[in-house]
Design a protein around this motif. Structure first.
Motif, PDB file in Angstrom:
ATOM      1  N   TRP A   3       1.189  -1.341  -0.128  1.00 44.97           N
ATOM      2  CA  TRP A   3       0.039   0.526   0.168  1.00 44.97           C
ATOM      3  C   TRP A   3       0.887   1.297  -0.194  1.00 44.97           C
ATOM      4  O   TRP A   3       1.988   1.722   0.986  1.00 44.97           O
ATOM      5  N   LEU A  58       2.986   7.109  -6.703  1.00 43.59           N
ATOM      6  CA  LEU A  58       1.954   6.201  -8.278  1.00 43.59           C
ATOM      7  C   LEU A  58       2.747   5.550  -9.213  1.00 43.59           C
ATOM      8  O   LEU A  58       2.664   4.794 -10.118  1.00 43.59           O
ATOM      9  N   ASP A  64       0.234  -1.719  -4.703  1.00 46.05           N
ATOM     10  CA  ASP A  64      -0.317  -2.303  -5.909  1.00 46.05           C
ATOM     11  C   ASP A  64      -1.959  -1.133  -4.910  1.00 46.05           C
ATOM     12  O   ASP A  64      -2.523  -1.323  -6.157  1.00 46.05           O
ATOM     13  N   SER A  65      -2.335  -0.936  -4.156  1.00 41.43           N
ATOM     14  CA  SER A  65      -3.083  -0.036  -3.830  1.00 41.43           C
ATOM     15  C   SER A  65      -2.834   1.638  -2.966  1.00 41.43           C
ATOM     16  O   SER A  65      -1.384   1.018  -2.312  1.00 41.43           O
ATOM     17  N   ALA A  82      -4.536   7.902  -9.015  1.00 43.67           N
ATOM     18  CA  ALA A  82      -3.930   6.892  -8.705  1.00 43.67           C
ATOM     19  C   ALA A  82      -5.483   5.794  -9.768  1.00 43.67           C
ATOM     20  O   ALA A  82      -4.038   4.411 -10.327  1.00 43.67           O
ATOM     21  N   LYS A  87      -4.060   1.993  -9.520  1.00 44.11           N
ATOM     22  CA  LYS A  87      -3.789   1.129  -8.323  1.00 44.11           C
ATOM     23  C   LYS A  87      -5.473   1.474  -7.744  1.00 44.11           C
ATOM     24  O   LYS A  87      -5.949   2.005  -8.679  1.00 44.11           O
TER      25      LYS A  87
END
Length: 331
Positions: A3, A58, A64-65, A82, A87
């Motif tokens: 994250w 970014l 990933d998120s 994002a 993402k």
């Protein structure tokens, strides 16, 4: 899953980072508008990458998120950036300051095949899940009315823009009332259609932004719900009641981030406390987010849930300003 945090916020520090790590994921990057704040936040929370440039986060292929917890007026632009970077997004409520922006955010994620969630943590509480199950199983008959007590004391370190900056999405309604709307939608499996409201200001807020609100929501089923939300209640408990034709659910100390509180069922047989298995609300939300990314579930609160709560909040703002009952224009 790895994250990135967009926003070096108090909620991220106190709740979200530990929840992400507790479910087996990690936080590897943080961005803040202030580079020194980003550095200090990263060092104190064992986060490797930090920056004041959102693009640096970014562009990291390991992220990933993202979890967005900046000021409300920044959510749309940051979420769209994002999503364009591929993402998945968990965004704080309210999603945006307008329904048009919120719809654009959710649609962009859907078109990109990415998971988009709203961090309405209260629906993850064991108390609210137990109430939802009780309603669905008919334990109180047909729900007729509800009451929400969500008056709290906003601590000094969280005041700032929340009580001073209307253009940034401050005020008690977009901060607390949206939670009431989402929690009631979750428990009742019903949607608000009309609201009335009166606001109070001047105890904390000196700029005209409301720091307390009382009102009524009317739902599609005909149920009516009272709500009281405040930043200025120093000695008040929170609670939620659902009144039905055959019984009432009475919950106390449940409109809180903490995994606490109790729920009682009151009916012709008397009063009995329901058995609750309390869990960390944020861990539940981020665990379910991971399941959604894996294609096995929906997020606990989807982007569409966030649109509904925002629509309700906007209607409450308009009702308080106009003095008239205002429809909830979900769009």
């Amino acid at each position: 899953m790895k994250w990135g945090l967009i926003g070096a916020s108090t909620i991220a520090k106190e709740w979200v980072i530990s929840a992400i790590r507790a479910v087996g994921d990690d936080v590897i990057a943080v961005v803040s508008a202030d580079d020194q704040r980003a550095k200090e936040f990263a060092q104190s929370n064992e986060i490797v990458q930090y920056s004041s440039d959102i693009n640096a986060l970014l562009e990291n292929p390991d992220v990933d998120s993202v979890y967005i917890s900046t000021k409300n007026h920044l959510h749309k632009e940051q979420a769209l950036l994002a999503i364009r970077a591929g993402k998945h997004v968990m965004c704080e409520k309210p999603l945006a300051l307008s329904l048009e922006d919120a719809h654009e955010m959710v649609k962009a994620a859907q078109d990109a095949g990415l998971v988009f969630a709203t961090n309405h943590h209260l629906r993850n509480a064991a108390s609210h899940t137990a109430m939802r199950q009780a309603v669905q199983s008919g334990l109180i008959g047909k729900p007729l009315a509800a009451r929400v007590f969500h008056a709290v004391s906003l601590p000094p370190h969280l005041q700032g823009w929340r009580i001073a900056e209307g253009a940034e999405g401050g005020g008690v309604i977009l901060d607390i009332t949206v939670h009431d709307a989402d929690t009631l939608r979750y428990i009742l499996n019903d949607d608000p259609v009309e609201v009335t409201a009166f606001t109070q200001t001047g105890v904390l807020s000196k700029t005209g932004l409301p720091d307390s609100v009382m009102g009524v929501m009317r739902f599609k089923s005909g149920l009516i719900a009272q709500f009281h939300d405040s930043f200025t209640a120093k000695h008040a408990d929170t609670g939620l009641e659902i009144i039905g034709t055959e019984g009432t659910l009475v919950a106390r100390n449940v409109m809180t981030q903490k995994p606490v509180g109790e729920v009682s069922l009151v009916n012709a047989q008397g009063t009995r406390k329901m058995i609750l298995e309390h869990v960390n609300l944020y861990e539940s939300g981020f665990r379910q987010f991971g399941e959604a990314v894996a294609g096995r579930a929906q997020p606990a609160a989807t982007g569409h849930d966030g649109i509904w709560s925002l629509a309700t909040g906007i209607a409450v703002v308009q009702a308080a300003q106009s003095g008239r009952a205002t429809p909830v224009a979900h769009g």
